[in-house]
Design an enzyme around this catalytic site. Structure first.
Site, PDB file in Angstrom:
ATOM      1  CG  ASN A 109      -2.220  -0.994   1.050  1.00  0.00           C
ATOM      2  OD1 ASN A 109      -3.152  -0.464   0.319  1.00  0.00           O
ATOM      3  ND2 ASN A 109      -2.104  -2.044   1.580  1.00  0.00           N
ATOM      4  NE  ARG A 150       2.265  -2.786  18.788  1.00  0.00           N
ATOM      5  CZ  ARG A 150       2.390  -3.578  19.808  1.00  0.00           C
ATOM      6  NH1 ARG A 150       2.373  -4.927  19.745  1.00  0.00           N
ATOM      7  NH2 ARG A 150       2.153  -3.330  21.043  1.00  0.00           N
ATOM      8  CG  LEU A 169      -2.742   2.719  16.754  1.00  0.00           C
ATOM      9  CD1 LEU A 169      -3.256   3.385  15.357  1.00  0.00           C
ATOM     10  CD2 LEU A 169      -1.378   3.093  16.925  1.00  0.00           C
ATOM     11  CG  ASN A 174      -6.596   0.405   8.974  1.00  0.00           C
ATOM     12  OD1 ASN A 174      -5.236  -0.074   8.665  1.00  0.00           O
ATOM     13  ND2 ASN A 174      -7.305  -0.747   9.341  1.00  0.00           N
ATOM     14  CB  SER A 224     -13.600  -1.551   4.168  1.00  0.00           C
ATOM     15  OG  SER A 224     -14.171  -2.516   3.748  1.00  0.00           O
ATOM     16  CB  THR A 278     -13.253   5.266  15.949  1.00  0.00           C
ATOM     17  OG1 THR A 278     -13.769   3.729  15.603  1.00  0.00           O
ATOM     18  CG2 THR A 278     -14.056   5.940  14.689  1.00  0.00           C
ATOM     19  CG  ASP A 294     -10.312  -3.877  11.809  1.00  0.00           C
ATOM     20  OD1 ASP A 294     -10.075  -4.852  12.310  1.00  0.00           O
ATOM     21  OD2 ASP A 294      -9.527  -2.883  11.404  1.00  0.00           O
TER      22      ASP A 294
HETATM   23  C1  GRF Z   1      -2.700  -5.564   3.733  1.00  0.00           C
HETATM   24  O1  GRF Z   1      -3.573  -6.507   3.277  1.00  0.00           O
HETATM   25  C2  GRF Z   1      -3.594  -4.453   4.417  1.00  0.00           C
HETATM   26  O2  GRF Z   1      -5.093  -4.424   3.886  1.00  0.00           O
HETATM   27  C3  GRF Z   1      -3.480  -4.866   5.826  1.00  0.00           C
HETATM   28  O3  GRF Z   1      -2.487  -5.563   5.816  1.00  0.00           O
HETATM   29  C4  GRF Z   1      -2.004  -6.066   4.635  1.00  0.00           C
HETATM   30  C5  GRF Z   1      -0.449  -5.736   4.224  1.00  0.00           C
HETATM   31  O4  GRF Z   1      -0.341  -4.491   3.770  1.00  0.00           O
HETATM   32  N1  GRF Z   1      -3.999  -3.658   6.596  1.00  0.00           N
HETATM   33  P1  GRF Z   1       0.967  -3.877   2.878  1.00  0.00           P
HETATM   34  O5  GRF Z   1       1.410  -4.805   1.799  1.00  0.00           O
HETATM   35  O6  GRF Z   1       2.083  -4.097   4.100  1.00  0.00           O
HETATM   36  O7  GRF Z   1       0.613  -2.753   2.395  1.00  0.00           O
END
Ligand code: GRF
Length: 200
Positions: free
Chosen positions: A9, A86, A88, A102, A131, A136, A140
């Protein structure tokens, strides 16, 4: 941006800020793990990085206070969690609420938490996805800003489904919704979301 792992990401945001789809800079990449491959992606892109290892702190609150100290002085428009593994504390969330996003690999409210792809397959779902949501104090649980779905194929396992969700959904919707937030096309009001001025 806060990461813990591969940073796919993160790379999508590096690309989007470079080609102008997102008119912003990534001010800092923070990882709670020194071995996160995403740190290398940030360094290759010339983005400052910080490792704040949760094991170095006696409590979640002390760890989160260090995160706040690293992030708040930058006065970011948005704080983006991207594979940050983690949970938070309320004090961190309060410090950035309303500008803390997120991406979660499920069609929330289905499958909060972990192992979402395996759970979707086990449930026999015809579709699965990801999503982008406001963070909050409920894990999730914040308002969903954007979702994307892909079909679950008969021969899918968790890995093949995760790859399709990542490639066809996550890497597309997260930069898109962040671009809209930064341009004010999508605004988060106390009573809900507004897109281009209309309440959605
Ligand atoms: C992804 O599937 C993301 O949706 C989740 O952690 C996974 C790893 O993401 N929160 P990345 O390759 O480190 O961006």
């Amino acid at each position: 941006m806060l990461i813990s792992g591969r940073g796919r990401n993160l790379q999508a945001f590096i690309d989007a800020t470079r080609d102008g789809r997102i008119e912003a800079d990534i001010a800092l990449v923070v990882s709670n793990r020194a071995d996160a491959a995403g740190l290398g992606l940030a360094r290759d892109a010339g983005i400052p990085t910080r490792v704040i290892a949760h094991r170095d702190y006696p409590t979640r609150e002390a760890f989160d206070a260090q995160l706040i100290d690293a992030i708040a002085p930058l006065q970011p428009d948005l704080v983006l969690l991207a594979g940050f593994m983690r949970i938070l504390t309320p004090s961190f969330i309060r410090a950035f609420e309303g500008r803390l996003l997120n991406i979660h690999p499920s069609l929330l409210p289905r499958y909060p938490g972990l192992d979402t792809h395996a759970r979707a397959i086990a449930a026999g779902d015809a579709e699965h996805g990801a999503s982008v949501h406001l963070v909050t104090e409920e894990l999730d649980g914040g308002s969903v800003l954007m979702q994307g779905a892909v079909p679950v194929l008969p021969d899918d396992d968790a890995a093949s489904l995760a790859e399709r969700v990542m490639r066809d959904v996550e890497l597309r919707i997260y930069p898109q919704v962040v671009s809209w937030c930064l341009r004010g096309v999508l605004t988060v009001a106390a009573d809900g979301l507004r897109y281009e001025g209309e309440r959605v």
